[in-house]
Design a protein around this motif. Sequence first.
Motif, PDB file in Angstrom:
ATOM      1  N   GLU A   1     -34.581  -9.941  33.288  1.00 52.89           N
ATOM      2  CA  GLU A   1     -33.991 -10.230  31.974  1.00 52.89           C
ATOM      3  C   GLU A   1     -34.899 -11.156  31.165  1.00 52.89           C
ATOM      4  O   GLU A   1     -35.131 -10.917  29.970  1.00 52.89           O
TER       5      GLU A   1
ATOM      6  N   THR B   1     -20.519 -14.961  35.080  1.00 54.32           N
ATOM      7  CA  THR B   1     -20.496 -13.525  35.351  1.00 54.32           C
ATOM      8  C   THR B   1     -21.706 -12.872  34.700  1.00 54.32           C
ATOM      9  O   THR B   1     -22.256 -13.394  33.717  1.00 54.32           O
ATOM     10  N   SER B   2     -22.112 -11.746  35.244  1.00 60.09           N
ATOM     11  CA  SER B   2     -23.270 -11.030  34.726  1.00 60.09           C
ATOM     12  C   SER B   2     -23.067  -9.538  34.897  1.00 60.09           C
ATOM     13  O   SER B   2     -22.607  -9.080  35.954  1.00 60.09           O
ATOM     14  N   GLU B   3     -23.430  -8.782  33.870  1.00 56.97           N
ATOM     15  CA  GLU B   3     -23.350  -7.332  33.987  1.00 56.97           C
ATOM     16  C   GLU B   3     -24.380  -6.789  34.970  1.00 56.97           C
ATOM     17  O   GLU B   3     -24.293  -5.642  35.416  1.00 56.97           O
ATOM     18  N   ASN B   4     -25.356  -7.622  35.326  1.00 59.09           N
ATOM     19  CA  ASN B   4     -26.395  -7.214  36.271  1.00 59.09           C
ATOM     20  C   ASN B   4     -26.198  -7.804  37.667  1.00 59.09           C
ATOM     21  O   ASN B   4     -27.150  -7.862  38.457  1.00 59.09           O
ATOM     22  N   GLU B   5     -24.969  -8.195  38.008  1.00 62.38           N
ATOM     23  CA  GLU B   5     -24.754  -8.791  39.328  1.00 62.38           C
ATOM     24  C   GLU B   5     -25.180  -7.856  40.451  1.00 62.38           C
ATOM     25  O   GLU B   5     -25.747  -8.307  41.459  1.00 62.38           O
ATOM     26  N   ASP B   6     -24.933  -6.563  40.320  1.00 60.76           N
ATOM     27  CA  ASP B   6     -25.360  -5.631  41.368  1.00 60.76           C
ATOM     28  C   ASP B   6     -26.871  -5.701  41.583  1.00 60.76           C
ATOM     29  O   ASP B   6     -27.360  -5.578  42.715  1.00 60.76           O
TER      30      ASP B   6
ATOM     31  N   ARG C   1     -23.158 -11.190  48.140  1.00 57.97           N
ATOM     32  CA  ARG C   1     -22.533 -11.262  46.817  1.00 57.97           C
ATOM     33  C   ARG C   1     -21.728 -12.546  46.665  1.00 57.97           C
ATOM     34  O   ARG C   1     -21.795 -13.221  45.626  1.00 57.97           O
TER      35      ARG C   1
ATOM     36  N   ARG D   1     -22.407 -15.806  44.080  1.00 65.49           N
ATOM     37  CA  ARG D   1     -21.401 -16.371  43.177  1.00 65.49           C
ATOM     38  C   ARG D   1     -21.144 -17.850  43.443  1.00 65.49           C
ATOM     39  O   ARG D   1     -20.906 -18.620  42.507  1.00 65.49           O
TER      40      ARG D   1
END
Length: 370
Positions: A52, A196-201, A183, A187
């Motif tokens: 990012e 939170t992040s949309e790219n956590e995966d 995971r 966190r």
Amino acid sequence: MTLLDGISSRIIETPRLAVNILERTGDDPATAPEQTVVLIHGNVSSSLFWQEIMQDLPSDLRVIAIDLRGFGGSEHAPVDATRGVRDFSDDVHATLEALGIPTAHLVGWSMGGGVVMQYALDHPALSLTLQAPVSPYGFGGTRRDGTRVTDDDAGAGAGGANPDFVQRLAAKDTSDEAPTSPRSVFRSGYVAPGFTSENEDLWVESMLTTSTADANYPGDGVPSENWPGFAAGRFGVLNTMAPQYFDVSGIVDIEPKPPILWIHGTADAIVSDTSFYDLNHLGQLGIIPGWPGADAAPAQEMVSQTRDVLGAYTAAGGDVTEVLLGGVGHAPHLERPAEFRRALLSRIGYVGIPANPSPPTEAIIIRSAD
């Protein structure tokens, strides 16, 4: 390997090992070192964590993220912990030599901060950005002044790794069913509560690239007569930061002194004066039984140690800027990317960024030279 838009990967063959790097597809290989930024990840992660911020940095910079040995797409070569983090820093140097880059601006996160400090002890660097870095005296087993608590570094090194976490890394567990899953550890440890992040995966994918081979993560432990009953071994990632092998406080004496940015958060659970990953601190809290007391097993004052060493660096003529971000955990570049970007660009002297930026929201900027 999941790559975001505009990011590519390739393998660089060096005399030491095959190293995977990430680059931006539009960057010019002929870019001058003064416009080149090299990103070094931390423990249980990889270059994927930098994507990012790579996307967000100005297009006239050349930006490279390197996978350390045993992480990401780099060769899973063994780690000789008796050299501290020199296996890693020597690999970085070999990679830059193979790329024809004589020097650059170096950015190191967590363990990667220790790697770039070691690099600066051995090779010229234009600047150092230390994001939530390991203390210059290593991880675990030292007093405020850097002296070792025991002669075998009891409580430091690979013996402190949670076996279930290691097993879940090896099994490529992507669930959040247990507090020891990667995971869940991301966190609770890598970021502040509630982030939170949309790219956590993708961040979990990065963690799962960690090699759990015998001489990679975490490494070997040995029995100790001192509490909590184990000490650092000689191989593997966690042992590289045991204080008998790792001490980069000598950066105070290097010449010339590259300017340093130290950026970290007030809610960091990993690198802290009260770290939840420091077994002596956990003993003090009663989480690990049998703690022998603060005289025999003091909690490591990691942030204070870094501030002391960087203060001495300034007193010796160096230029240090500290950026402390309120409510931020172990990953400022994920949690507050705009402020990380601004601080980094200011540190490397990028045109268009004020030399003395106004403090961003909920941040304290301390320019040590003032």
